[in-house]
Write an enzyme that holds these catalytic residues in place. Sequence first.
Site, PDB file in Angstrom:
ATOM      1  CE  LYS A  52     -31.709 -23.838 -50.554  1.00 41.17           C
ATOM      2  NZ  LYS A  52     -32.138 -25.149 -50.064  1.00 41.17           N
ATOM      3  CD  GLN A  96     -31.435 -27.165 -47.047  1.00 42.26           C
ATOM      4  OE1 GLN A  96     -31.909 -26.129 -47.508  1.00 42.26           O
ATOM      5  NE2 GLN A  96     -30.774 -28.030 -47.795  1.00 42.26           N
ATOM      6  CG  ASP A 119     -37.278 -27.914 -52.052  1.00 41.77           C
ATOM      7  OD1 ASP A 119     -36.479 -27.271 -52.758  1.00 41.77           O
ATOM      8  OD2 ASP A 119     -37.053 -28.222 -50.864  1.00 41.77           O
TER       9      ASP A 119
END
Length: 293
Positions: A52, A96, A119
């Site tokens: 990412k 994460q 997200d």
Amino acid sequence: MPAIIDGKATAARCNEETARDIAALQTQGITPGLAVVLLGEHPASQAYVRSKDKTCRELGMHSRKLELPASTTQEDLLRLIAELNADPSIHGILVQSPCPPHIDESSVVRAIDPRKDVDGFHPLNVAALAMEDPSALVPCTPLGCLELLRAHGIATAGARAVVVGRSLIVGKPMALLLVAKGTDATVTIAHSRTSDLAAVTREADIVISAIGRPKFLRAEHIREGAVVIDVGINRIDDPADARGYRLVGDVDFEAVAPKCRAITPVPGGVGPMTIAMLMRNTVRACRVLRGEK
Ligand code: NAP
């Protein structure tokens, strides 16, 4: 011969578009910024976070990779999120998953400013997706699956779609996207308690699998001419591979592909799209935070 849906190439095209959007924002003195928080040293998570961070930089985005020890307390994590919420150089925040067991991931997600929740896991974004509110930030993996269908000219209106898996990250938002007005599929969600899964999936024009079991869907699960999107990423032992393992999907590709109209490979299918949609979500979040539509 089935069409192999090339996620890498599709993601590269999406990223080119995102890089152009970033360059346009930079002419106004704005650089979209993404903060990715990782707790602990889970090897797969470290690899995702590296990837990412790398993609952010390649596209000209500001990237903050925050790698914290697994012993970080909930309180310290919430304090960091509050700082990132207030930081004007950061437009997207993600923590994460999986977090260490002492962290309550649900309250961490709720602490993220929903406008920076790239997200799409915050309850306000989940609700906005269910309400078909265009301002929703939508989870990246199902968004990437939908983009793959669109980019490959696979019609969804009136199609029968079966989503296997009901997680909040993939299965449920995938089903909501497919059933939304404009996409217009007729959607079934299957899960581990579904009886006669093969009979259910054989009804589908489009099967989207997010189970997390290697090569679980076999030829008998798929009907002739179906489109298969394999979200699964599973490690299986492979002494012939230098790493000692290789990645396979939820679908037994060799057995299923000959029956399909189109199918995604693993790796190189949905995976690259997830990161491309994260980049796109961050640019969108940046625009919304600046007051643009
Ligand atoms: P998850 O939270 O573990 O959910 C798995 C779902 O599959 C659950 O709903 C479960 O049913 C269902 N399931 C398990 N065994 C089943 C069976 N035998 N028959 C039917 N359904 C079954 O997993 P997830 O986070 O959604 O991830 C799923 C897979 O996608 C994993 O391999 C993950 O690594 C991969 N993934 C890939 C990406 C990407 O970028 N490509 C992104 C996210 C996830 P129950 O609810 O009944 O337990």
